[in-house]
Design an enzyme around this catalytic site. Sequence first.
Site, PDB file in Angstrom:
ATOM      1  N   HIS A  35     -12.555  37.294 -28.294  1.00  0.00           N
ATOM      2  CA  HIS A  35     -12.172  36.962 -26.805  1.00  0.00           C
ATOM      3  C   HIS A  35     -11.349  35.807 -27.001  1.00  0.00           C
ATOM      4  CE1 HIS A  35     -15.167  34.114 -28.382  1.00  0.00           C
ATOM      5  NE2 HIS A  35     -14.593  33.399 -27.514  1.00  0.00           N
ATOM      6  N   ASP A  78     -10.703  32.071 -24.749  1.00  0.00           N
ATOM      7  CA  ASP A  78     -11.508  30.941 -24.239  1.00  0.00           C
ATOM      8  C   ASP A  78     -10.912  30.907 -22.454  1.00  0.00           C
ATOM      9  OD1 ASP A  78     -13.398  30.984 -26.202  1.00  0.00           O
ATOM     10  OD2 ASP A  78     -12.552  28.967 -26.749  1.00  0.00           O
ATOM     11  N   HIS A 108     -10.035  35.056 -30.939  1.00  0.00           N
ATOM     12  CA  HIS A 108     -11.031  34.722 -31.884  1.00  0.00           C
ATOM     13  C   HIS A 108     -12.218  35.389 -31.807  1.00  0.00           C
ATOM     14  CE1 HIS A 108     -11.415  31.716 -28.675  1.00  0.00           C
ATOM     15  NE2 HIS A 108     -12.961  31.484 -29.169  1.00  0.00           N
ATOM     16  N   ARG A 148     -25.708  30.036 -39.245  1.00  0.00           N
ATOM     17  CA  ARG A 148     -24.530  29.436 -39.008  1.00  0.00           C
ATOM     18  C   ARG A 148     -24.526  28.675 -37.542  1.00  0.00           C
ATOM     19  NH1 ARG A 148     -19.332  30.658 -36.185  1.00  0.00           N
ATOM     20  NH2 ARG A 148     -18.029  29.086 -36.895  1.00  0.00           N
TER      21      ARG A 148
HETATM   22  C1  LIG Z   1     -16.942  27.569 -19.220  1.00  0.00           C
HETATM   23  C2  LIG Z   1     -17.413  28.693 -19.533  1.00  0.00           C
HETATM   24  C3  LIG Z   1     -16.591  29.498 -20.746  1.00  0.00           C
HETATM   25  C4  LIG Z   1     -17.426  30.480 -21.047  1.00  0.00           C
HETATM   26  C5  LIG Z   1     -18.072  30.956 -19.792  1.00  0.00           C
HETATM   27  C6  LIG Z   1     -18.514  29.509 -19.260  1.00  0.00           C
HETATM   28  C7  LIG Z   1     -19.643  29.002 -19.843  1.00  0.00           C
HETATM   29  C8  LIG Z   1     -19.879  29.804 -21.181  1.00  0.00           C
HETATM   30  C9  LIG Z   1     -18.264  30.061 -21.982  1.00  0.00           C
HETATM   31  C10 LIG Z   1     -18.531  31.100 -23.063  1.00  0.00           C
HETATM   32  C11 LIG Z   1     -18.864  30.706 -24.524  1.00  0.00           C
HETATM   33  C12 LIG Z   1     -19.106  31.623 -25.434  1.00  0.00           C
HETATM   34  C13 LIG Z   1     -17.822  32.617 -25.330  1.00  0.00           C
HETATM   35  C14 LIG Z   1     -17.575  33.274 -24.121  1.00  0.00           C
HETATM   36  C15 LIG Z   1     -16.345  34.101 -23.928  1.00  0.00           C
HETATM   37  C16 LIG Z   1     -18.783  33.439 -23.347  1.00  0.00           C
HETATM   38  O1  LIG Z   1     -19.166  34.491 -23.104  1.00  0.00           O
HETATM   39  O2  LIG Z   1     -19.322  32.177 -22.832  1.00  0.00           O
HETATM   40  C17 LIG Z   1     -17.059  31.591 -23.266  1.00  0.00           C
HETATM   41  C18 LIG Z   1     -16.770  31.873 -21.655  1.00  0.00           C
HETATM   42  C19 LIG Z   1     -15.329  31.974 -21.571  1.00  0.00           C
HETATM   43  O3  LIG Z   1     -14.464  31.240 -22.249  1.00  0.00           O
HETATM   44  O4  LIG Z   1     -14.891  32.820 -20.889  1.00  0.00           O
HETATM   45  O1  LIG Z   2     -18.977  30.143 -33.478  1.00  0.00           O
HETATM   46  C1  LIG Z   2     -17.748  30.164 -33.406  1.00  0.00           C
HETATM   47  O2  LIG Z   2     -16.914  29.860 -34.482  1.00  0.00           O
HETATM   48  C2  LIG Z   2     -16.784  30.631 -32.225  1.00  0.00           C
HETATM   49  C3  LIG Z   2     -17.483  30.289 -30.974  1.00  0.00           C
HETATM   50  C4  LIG Z   2     -16.733  30.372 -29.527  1.00  0.00           C
HETATM   51  O3  LIG Z   2     -15.674  31.060 -29.785  1.00  0.00           O
HETATM   52  C5  LIG Z   2     -17.041  29.821 -28.217  1.00  0.00           C
HETATM   53  O4  LIG Z   2     -18.224  29.470 -28.144  1.00  0.00           O
HETATM   54  O5  LIG Z   2     -16.370  30.360 -27.333  1.00  0.00           O
HETATM   55 FE   LIG Z   3     -14.388  31.033 -28.058  1.00  0.00          FE
END
Ligand SMILES: C=C1C[C@]23C[C@H]1CC[C@H]2[C@@]12CCC[C@@](C)(C(=O)O1)[C@H]2[C@@H]3C(=O)O
Ligand SMILES: O=C(O)CCC(=O)C(=O)O
Ligand SMILES: [Fe+2]
Length: 355
Positions: free
Chosen positions: A214, A216, A271, A281
């Site tokens: 994905h 961010d 990533h 981890r």
């Molecule tokens: C501020 C954010 C950014 C979110 C949504 C919301 C809260 C949680 C974040 C994450 C964190 C984990 C990867 C991701 C892809 C997910 O599934 O939740 C992220 C997402 C995004 O970057 O789109």
């Molecule tokens: O665990 C990781 O190294 C990646 C985490 C991540 O990509 C995220 O929280 O958006």
């Molecule tokens: Fe991420």
Amino acid sequence: MPSIISSQLDLYSIKELPESHAWKSSLDDDGSRNINAESIPVIDLNHDHKFVMDTIGHACKTWGAFQIVNHNISHRLLNHMETHGTRLFSLPMQQKLKAARSSDGIAGYGVARISSFFDKLMWSEGFTIFGSPLEHARQLWPYDYNKFCDVIEEYENEMEKLAGRLMGLMLGSLGIAKEDVKWAVGPRSGSSALQLNSYPACPDPDRAMGLAAHTDSTLLTILHQNNTSGLQVFKEGNGWVTVLPLRGALVLNVGDLVHILSNGLYPSVLHRAIVNRTRHRLSVAYLYGPPSGVKISPLSKLVDQRNPQMYRPVTWSEYLGTKAKHFDKALSSVRLCAPRIGFANSKDQSGVQVG
Ligand SMILES: C=C1C[C@]23C[C@H]1CC[C@H]2[C@@]12CCC[C@@](C)(C(=O)O1)[C@H]2[C@@H]3C(=O)O
Ligand SMILES: O=C(O)CCC(=O)C(=O)O
Ligand SMILES: [Fe+2]
């Protein structure tokens, strides 16, 4: 769509990878476990300003990610954050579920938000902090929630300062003074999230996926990983490249909103996280966004006749909604014209899912 039951599996107790979590057969190896010699740059923030700015600009263009050292976040704070994260995920499942994320919410315990876009489940669990963690912390530790909240508050404050500084350096490397971007200076509130990710040791790591590929939905993300590798970034021409943990270093990812702001010059980095047979981890992502209500659009200095505006203006909450709906098509859904040829993310991100 994964069923509720299987999304709540306690991964710590499973001895064999269930079909629900098997992403691919062990026969097709996409080379993801090669620890390539080339990896993202490591940038020492103590170097002189101009050098740091130029190196950051180059890293943003070529990788969309880099590690930083001498960032002024103390080892003590990073260790505390790690300890409290580990403590949270070590709680019994029924306790963690008391702080479960609601189906339409952002904050709380659960599977990654992007899980619904995949037919296999990820080998991870997460806890998202968006706003005050107090209510959830109370549910997790009814008699002892203050310590957790204190560490989160200190961590967020320190990360906010660092993110602001990095944002200034990134803007500077684009030839833009931070002071010229109104929202980049001055007060900000409620414009970040903290994501704790836990990846238990996995009986069949080659067939499992910790966190699917994905980008961010942030301006930038500052990631702290414990001393266990798992993070990989995708680079055109190289494929998946492992980001080896460097003690005390933090990883910076360029997010979709800087991609938009830079009119595509600094592409957000694709990533993912893979998992490990023997080690647990933990990672902590500080997700830095613009103040609420601010519309993010390509900086006018970067737009001219030869470089037409590539994206329409969006607020952070609007973009998060778009991402929740369209996932890897979110960026192209706010695009106004065709991507620059040869850019890392100009290709469709679909096809990265295997299994
Ligand atoms: C501020 C954010 C950014 C979110 C949504 C919301 C809260 C949680 C974040 C994450 C964190 C984990 C990867 C991701 C892809 C997910 O599934 O939740 C992220 C997402 C995004 O970057 O789109
Ligand atoms: O665990 C990781 O190294 C990646 C985490 C991540 O990509 C995220 O929280 O958006
Ligand atoms: Fe991420």
